[in-house]
Design an enzyme around this catalytic site. Structure first.
Site, mmCIF file in Angstrom:
data_model
loop_
_atom_site.group_PDB
_atom_site.id
_atom_site.type_symbol
_atom_site.label_atom_id
_atom_site.label_comp_id
_atom_site.label_asym_id
_atom_site.label_seq_id
_atom_site.Cartn_x
_atom_site.Cartn_y
_atom_site.Cartn_z
ATOM 1 N N LYS A 9 0.824 -1.209 0.000
ATOM 2 C CA LYS A 9 0.000 0.000 0.000
ATOM 3 C C LYS A 9 0.868 1.273 0.000
ATOM 4 O O LYS A 9 2.060 1.220 0.320
ATOM 5 C CB LYS A 9 -0.930 -0.027 1.222
ATOM 6 N N PHE A 57 -15.407 4.070 7.284
ATOM 7 C CA PHE A 57 -14.011 4.346 6.935
ATOM 8 C C PHE A 57 -13.771 4.411 5.420
ATOM 9 O O PHE A 57 -12.649 4.633 4.978
ATOM 10 C CB PHE A 57 -13.081 3.298 7.577
ATOM 11 N N ARG A 85 -2.302 -14.060 3.812
ATOM 12 C CA ARG A 85 -3.020 -13.341 4.875
ATOM 13 C C ARG A 85 -2.373 -13.605 6.241
ATOM 14 O O ARG A 85 -2.374 -12.733 7.112
ATOM 15 C CB ARG A 85 -4.515 -13.676 4.861
ATOM 16 N N THR A 91 -6.030 -7.183 10.447
ATOM 17 C CA THR A 91 -6.276 -5.850 9.880
ATOM 18 C C THR A 91 -5.763 -4.747 10.816
ATOM 19 O O THR A 91 -5.082 -3.821 10.381
ATOM 20 C CB THR A 91 -7.798 -5.660 9.643
ATOM 21 N N ARG A 102 2.089 -6.548 9.283
ATOM 22 C CA ARG A 102 1.322 -5.433 9.846
ATOM 23 C C ARG A 102 1.801 -5.100 11.260
ATOM 24 O O ARG A 102 1.927 -3.928 11.613
ATOM 25 C CB ARG A 102 -0.174 -5.761 9.794
ATOM 26 N N ASN A 112 -2.044 0.098 7.023
ATOM 27 C CA ASN A 112 -1.580 -1.226 7.471
ATOM 28 C C ASN A 112 -0.766 -1.968 6.397
ATOM 29 O O ASN A 112 -0.759 -3.188 6.341
ATOM 30 C CB ASN A 112 -2.754 -2.057 7.996
ATOM 31 N N GLU A 126 -9.709 -9.599 -8.145
ATOM 32 C CA GLU A 126 -8.693 -8.589 -7.824
ATOM 33 C C GLU A 126 -7.473 -8.712 -8.741
ATOM 34 O O GLU A 126 -6.868 -7.706 -9.102
ATOM 35 C CB GLU A 126 -8.291 -8.702 -6.359
#
Ligand code: CDP
Ligand code: MG
Length: 137
Positions: A9, A57, A85, A91, A102, A112, A126
């Site tokens: 990210k 959010f 994951r 999360t 994370r 995150n 995706e």
């Protein structure tokens, strides 16, 4: 072999954590079948996270995800979805297990550092969102 979509990210790219995350991906035994750096428009970020459009959010998440460059990766491995994951962690980074990306690198619930698909059907969607089949190695 299973495939999943991973994102590094914009917070992670901005913090200079790309290398750390790519190194972990290789160490965990994932095959990188495709990879690109790009910046999402806010429209694209809205489309990518449309499952969350009713959440409080959502607007902030869309702003964050379109705030700078990110890296998209098509990862392949046995059990890739679950494995990636588990490497990401929960999360909320404060709840994420020791040793997860994370826990190690995230700076806020929203910021995150990584994304991973959560099921076979979302992984397919995706992957197609970011890559055309001629971009797969
Ligand atoms: O990314 P993951 O699948 O673990 O979580 P999600 O529930 O699908 O949420 C997508 C993203 O929204 C998270 O990774 C966070 O960046 C953000 N988020 C947030 O800002 N506040 C929340 N309460 C939940 C998620
Ligand atoms: Mg999710």
């Amino acid at each position: 072999m299973e495939q999943t979509l991973a994102l590094i990210k914009p917070d992670a790219v901005g913090q200079g954590c790309m290398g750390t995350i790519l190194q972990r991906i290789e160490k965990e035994g994932f095959h990188v079948r495709a990879m690109k750096m790009l910046r999402l428009s806010s429209k694209e970020a809205m489309a990518f996270y449309r499952v969350h459009e009713k959440k409080p959010f959502f607007e902030s998440l869309v702003n964050f995800m379109s705030s700078g460059p990110l890296v998209a990766l098509l990862l392949e491995k046995e059990d890739a979805i679950r494995h990636w994951r588990s490497v990401m962690g929960a999360t909320d980074h404060t709840q994420a297990a020791e040793g997860t990306l994370r826990r190690q690198l995230a700076t806020a619930l929203e910021r995150n550092v990584v994304h991973g698909s959560d099921a076979e059907d979302t992984a397919r969607e995706e992957i197609a969102f970011f890559f055309s089949t001629r971009e797969y190695i």
